[in-house]
Write a protein that holds these residues in place. Sequence first.
Motif, PDB file in Angstrom:
ATOM      1  N   TRP A  54       0.802  -1.126  -0.122  1.00 12.69           N
ATOM      2  CA  TRP A  54      -0.058   0.008   0.027  1.00 12.69           C
ATOM      3  C   TRP A  54       0.920   1.210  -0.035  1.00 12.69           C
ATOM      4  O   TRP A  54       1.812   1.149   0.465  1.00 12.69           O
ATOM      5  CB  TRP A  54      -0.974   0.142   1.070  1.00 12.69           C
ATOM      6  N   PHE A  55       0.317   2.389  -0.533  1.00 12.61           N
ATOM      7  CA  PHE A  55       1.028   3.759  -0.581  1.00 12.61           C
ATOM      8  C   PHE A  55      -0.110   4.635  -0.424  1.00 12.61           C
ATOM      9  O   PHE A  55      -1.180   4.779  -0.802  1.00 12.61           O
ATOM     10  CB  PHE A  55       1.701   3.695  -2.221  1.00 12.61           C
ATOM     11  N   THR A  56       0.725   5.605   0.307  1.00  8.49           N
ATOM     12  CA  THR A  56      -0.168   7.016   0.653  1.00  8.49           C
ATOM     13  C   THR A  56       0.185   8.184  -0.678  1.00  8.49           C
ATOM     14  O   THR A  56       1.362   8.172  -0.877  1.00  8.49           O
ATOM     15  CB  THR A  56       0.105   7.588   1.884  1.00  8.49           C
ATOM     16  N   VAL A  57      -0.678   8.606  -0.973  1.00 11.17           N
ATOM     17  CA  VAL A  57      -0.569   9.548  -2.383  1.00 11.17           C
ATOM     18  C   VAL A  57      -1.493  10.723  -1.938  1.00 11.17           C
ATOM     19  O   VAL A  57      -2.399  10.968  -1.127  1.00 11.17           O
ATOM     20  CB  VAL A  57      -1.070   8.945  -3.307  1.00 11.17           C
ATOM     21  N   THR A  58      -0.491  12.135  -2.278  1.00 15.57           N
ATOM     22  CA  THR A  58      -1.421  13.302  -2.080  1.00 15.57           C
ATOM     23  C   THR A  58      -0.981  14.088  -3.593  1.00 15.57           C
ATOM     24  O   THR A  58      -0.383  13.299  -4.222  1.00 15.57           O
ATOM     25  CB  THR A  58      -0.624  14.342  -0.999  1.00 15.57           C
ATOM     26  N   GLU A  59      -1.804  15.051  -3.768  1.00 15.47           N
ATOM     27  CA  GLU A  59      -1.496  15.781  -5.061  1.00 15.47           C
ATOM     28  C   GLU A  59      -0.222  15.953  -5.601  1.00 15.47           C
ATOM     29  O   GLU A  59       0.325  15.578  -6.557  1.00 15.47           O
ATOM     30  CB  GLU A  59      -2.347  17.089  -5.059  1.00 15.47           C
ATOM     31  N   ASN A  60       0.431  16.692  -4.474  1.00 13.76           N
ATOM     32  CA  ASN A  60       2.007  16.909  -5.166  1.00 13.76           C
ATOM     33  C   ASN A  60       2.933  16.366  -4.344  1.00 13.76           C
ATOM     34  O   ASN A  60       4.294  16.746  -4.368  1.00 13.76           O
ATOM     35  CB  ASN A  60       2.142  18.436  -4.935  1.00 13.76           C
ATOM     36  N   GLY A  61       2.689  15.207  -3.592  1.00 11.88           N
ATOM     37  CA  GLY A  61       3.657  14.557  -2.896  1.00 11.88           C
ATOM     38  C   GLY A  61       4.101  15.203  -1.403  1.00 11.88           C
ATOM     39  O   GLY A  61       5.016  14.936  -0.800  1.00 11.88           O
ATOM     40  N   ALA A  79       1.554  12.147  -9.683  1.00 13.61           N
ATOM     41  CA  ALA A  79       2.414  12.047 -10.911  1.00 13.61           C
ATOM     42  C   ALA A  79       3.413  11.060 -10.845  1.00 13.61           C
ATOM     43  O   ALA A  79       3.707  10.336 -11.987  1.00 13.61           O
ATOM     44  CB  ALA A  79       3.015  13.533 -11.126  1.00 13.61           C
ATOM     45  N   THR A  80       3.972  10.652  -9.731  1.00 18.46           N
ATOM     46  CA  THR A  80       4.991   9.681  -9.307  1.00 18.46           C
ATOM     47  C   THR A  80       4.342   8.255  -8.992  1.00 18.46           C
ATOM     48  O   THR A  80       5.113   7.442  -8.630  1.00 18.46           O
ATOM     49  CB  THR A  80       6.171  10.131  -8.632  1.00 18.46           C
ATOM     50  N   ALA A  81       2.970   8.236  -8.553  1.00 16.74           N
ATOM     51  CA  ALA A  81       2.361   6.997  -7.953  1.00 16.74           C
ATOM     52  C   ALA A  81       2.722   5.700  -8.845  1.00 16.74           C
ATOM     53  O   ALA A  81       2.884   5.807 -10.120  1.00 16.74           O
ATOM     54  CB  ALA A  81       1.043   7.127  -7.823  1.00 16.74           C
ATOM     55  N   PRO A  82       3.101   4.640  -8.363  1.00 18.06           N
ATOM     56  CA  PRO A  82       3.334   3.491  -9.019  1.00 18.06           C
ATOM     57  C   PRO A  82       2.035   2.815  -9.614  1.00 18.06           C
ATOM     58  O   PRO A  82       0.828   3.480  -9.375  1.00 18.06           O
ATOM     59  CB  PRO A  82       3.888   2.393  -7.975  1.00 18.06           C
ATOM     60  N   LYS A  83       2.088   1.746 -10.217  1.00 22.71           N
ATOM     61  CA  LYS A  83       1.021   1.351 -11.163  1.00 22.71           C
ATOM     62  C   LYS A  83       0.031   0.548  -9.880  1.00 22.71           C
ATOM     63  O   LYS A  83       0.586  -0.002  -9.132  1.00 22.71           O
ATOM     64  CB  LYS A  83       1.527   0.062 -11.842  1.00 22.71           C
ATOM     65  N   LEU A  84      -1.026   1.084  -9.749  1.00 27.39           N
ATOM     66  CA  LEU A  84      -1.997   0.228  -8.747  1.00 27.39           C
ATOM     67  C   LEU A  84      -3.143  -0.543  -9.302  1.00 27.39           C
ATOM     68  O   LEU A  84      -3.587  -0.299 -10.531  1.00 27.39           O
ATOM     69  CB  LEU A  84      -2.653   1.537  -8.308  1.00 27.39           C
ATOM     70  N   ASP A  85      -3.618  -1.352  -8.360  1.00 26.49           N
ATOM     71  CA  ASP A  85      -4.702  -2.413  -8.713  1.00 26.49           C
ATOM     72  C   ASP A  85      -5.862  -1.737  -8.243  1.00 26.49           C
ATOM     73  O   ASP A  85      -6.998  -1.986  -8.751  1.00 26.49           O
ATOM     74  CB  ASP A  85      -4.406  -3.601  -8.079  1.00 26.49           C
ATOM     75  N   TRP A 106      -7.003  12.826 -12.135  1.00 23.75           N
ATOM     76  CA  TRP A 106      -6.278  11.626 -11.981  1.00 23.75           C
ATOM     77  C   TRP A 106      -7.151  10.181 -11.918  1.00 23.75           C
ATOM     78  O   TRP A 106      -7.178   9.277 -12.249  1.00 23.75           O
ATOM     79  CB  TRP A 106      -5.090  11.908 -10.624  1.00 23.75           C
ATOM     80  N   VAL A 107      -8.014  10.456 -11.054  1.00 24.64           N
ATOM     81  CA  VAL A 107      -9.168   9.569 -10.777  1.00 24.64           C
ATOM     82  C   VAL A 107      -9.743   8.997 -12.094  1.00 24.64           C
ATOM     83  O   VAL A 107     -10.081   7.849 -12.173  1.00 24.64           O
ATOM     84  CB  VAL A 107     -10.272   9.867  -9.647  1.00 24.64           C
ATOM     85  N   GLN A 108     -10.309  10.123 -12.611  1.00 21.00           N
ATOM     86  CA  GLN A 108     -10.757   9.637 -14.003  1.00 21.00           C
ATOM     87  C   GLN A 108      -9.953   8.634 -14.970  1.00 21.00           C
ATOM     88  O   GLN A 108     -10.243   7.728 -15.688  1.00 21.00           O
ATOM     89  CB  GLN A 108     -11.104  10.780 -14.881  1.00 21.00           C
ATOM     90  N   SER A 109      -8.530   9.359 -14.781  1.00 24.83           N
ATOM     91  CA  SER A 109      -7.729   8.556 -15.764  1.00 24.83           C
ATOM     92  C   SER A 109      -7.314   7.020 -15.364  1.00 24.83           C
ATOM     93  O   SER A 109      -7.253   6.172 -16.104  1.00 24.83           O
ATOM     94  CB  SER A 109      -6.328   9.284 -15.736  1.00 24.83           C
ATOM     95  N   LEU A 110      -7.467   6.853 -14.219  1.00 23.08           N
ATOM     96  CA  LEU A 110      -7.279   5.410 -13.542  1.00 23.08           C
ATOM     97  C   LEU A 110      -8.618   4.811 -13.863  1.00 23.08           C
ATOM     98  O   LEU A 110      -8.427   3.492 -13.939  1.00 23.08           O
ATOM     99  CB  LEU A 110      -7.143   5.552 -11.815  1.00 23.08           C
ATOM    100  N   ALA A 111      -9.596   5.311 -13.775  1.00 24.41           N
ATOM    101  CA  ALA A 111     -10.940   4.605 -14.222  1.00 24.41           C
ATOM    102  C   ALA A 111     -10.735   4.166 -15.625  1.00 24.41           C
ATOM    103  O   ALA A 111     -11.138   2.991 -15.958  1.00 24.41           O
ATOM    104  CB  ALA A 111     -12.037   5.555 -14.100  1.00 24.41           C
ATOM    105  N   ARG A 112     -10.307   4.820 -16.354  1.00 23.17           N
ATOM    106  CA  ARG A 112     -10.066   4.787 -17.939  1.00 23.17           C
ATOM    107  C   ARG A 112      -9.072   3.368 -17.946  1.00 23.17           C
ATOM    108  O   ARG A 112      -9.076   2.703 -19.061  1.00 23.17           O
ATOM    109  CB  ARG A 112      -9.415   5.777 -18.817  1.00 23.17           C
ATOM    110  N   LYS A 113      -8.061   3.363 -17.118  1.00 21.01           N
ATOM    111  CA  LYS A 113      -7.293   2.087 -17.029  1.00 21.01           C
ATOM    112  C   LYS A 113      -7.898   0.688 -16.345  1.00 21.01           C
ATOM    113  O   LYS A 113      -7.011  -0.059 -16.021  1.00 21.01           O
ATOM    114  CB  LYS A 113      -6.015   2.474 -16.380  1.00 21.01           C
ATOM    115  N   HIS A 114      -9.147   1.128 -15.867  1.00 24.57           N
ATOM    116  CA  HIS A 114      -9.821  -0.162 -15.391  1.00 24.57           C
ATOM    117  C   HIS A 114      -9.258  -0.737 -14.020  1.00 24.57           C
ATOM    118  O   HIS A 114      -9.023  -1.533 -13.542  1.00 24.57           O
ATOM    119  CB  HIS A 114      -9.790  -1.487 -16.084  1.00 24.57           C
TER     120      HIS A 114
END
Length: 380
Positions: A54-61, A79-85, A106-114
């Motif tokens: 698990w990783f914690t993420v904020t907008e700009n780190g 911008a630097t988050a690893p690939k997430l499931d 960013w949430v929308q881009s992850l949705a497009r990546k399923h």
Amino acid sequence: MSVSKSSHQPHYAAREIGRIGFLLLDNFTMLALASAVEPLRMANQLSGKPLYDWFTVTENGEPVYASDGIQVTPDTSVATAPKLDTLIVVGGVNITRSYTRRQISWVQSLARKHVRLGGVCTGPYVLADAGVLDGYECSAHWECIPALHEAYPRVLCSNRLFVIDRDRMTCSGGAVPMDMMIHMIKRDYGHELAASISEMFICERIRGEGDYQRVPLRHVLGTAQPKLVEAIALMEANIEEVIELDELAMYVGLSRRQLERLFQKYLQCPPSKYYMKLRLFRARQLLRQTSMSIIDIATACGFVSSPHFSKSYRIHIGISPRAERMNHAGDGALSNASLAPELVEVATPAELAAMNIPQLRSSRSLHEAQYEPTYGDVLI
């Protein structure tokens, strides 16, 4: 005949480690984050394998403050988050002012990546704003549900503790994220591991998707007064089209006089006053959490006109609906002139700095919480 130790241990099929990100919004709820993360840690511990990371993420780190004033330094940025499931949005206090369009994108881009998406506490509000909950059943903290329902009608709001609907996971706040995550682990690795995690955390039982949130009043009354609970449930379900008191009594199988006695005995007020408070509380949520016009809010809360709504709001809350919205839109503390006399002004962080007073966590968290619909409810 000896039996090897490994034959007693559950076997987990080889699979990739689940990589779960937690997007921490400003003023997120620490309890909700901990409740969601700890089952993952325990799943690894009990299985003896790295099942999840698990990783914690904020907008700009950059570090972010939780609603209790504790500052958390994240692992990474959007911008630097690893690939997430899975990505879980962790919300908290003052949700409509706590996220940015970049986070939405960013949430929308992850949705497009399923990528599987989730939200805890008020986090589902952000998923709804991103459009990734349209057509999905969704749970959220009960305080957030009215605003969700009004602002995003294509989201199927539910009062259940948590909902896992296809590739979306949403839940209310507090300790409920633990139940949702244990349920996810159960789906991934079976009942035995889930039950063991629950046992380690001394949970009496793993609550399921069929369990519903218990709003404060019902929690207090329990099942001791079923007629009173039933009457209140009818009131809550009929905010826009108000039920006459005689009709309400008939629905619950009591006379009007019996119903009035129940309310007076257990709530120290007549049913009409309690009903009014429910409607005004809903109005307060909509004023603070939506951009609906005041006249539309008046209609949604069962008032025949905007003047009637404003008069009732001022009498019971001590401030006009317009002033309520203006105070919520402002960046400073609420002014004494615009508050009911019982409410105490909260100094802003800037004011504390000007007076060379260190900013206490209690002061900061209370300053942020003043925009919540429940702020000062006990005094009101």
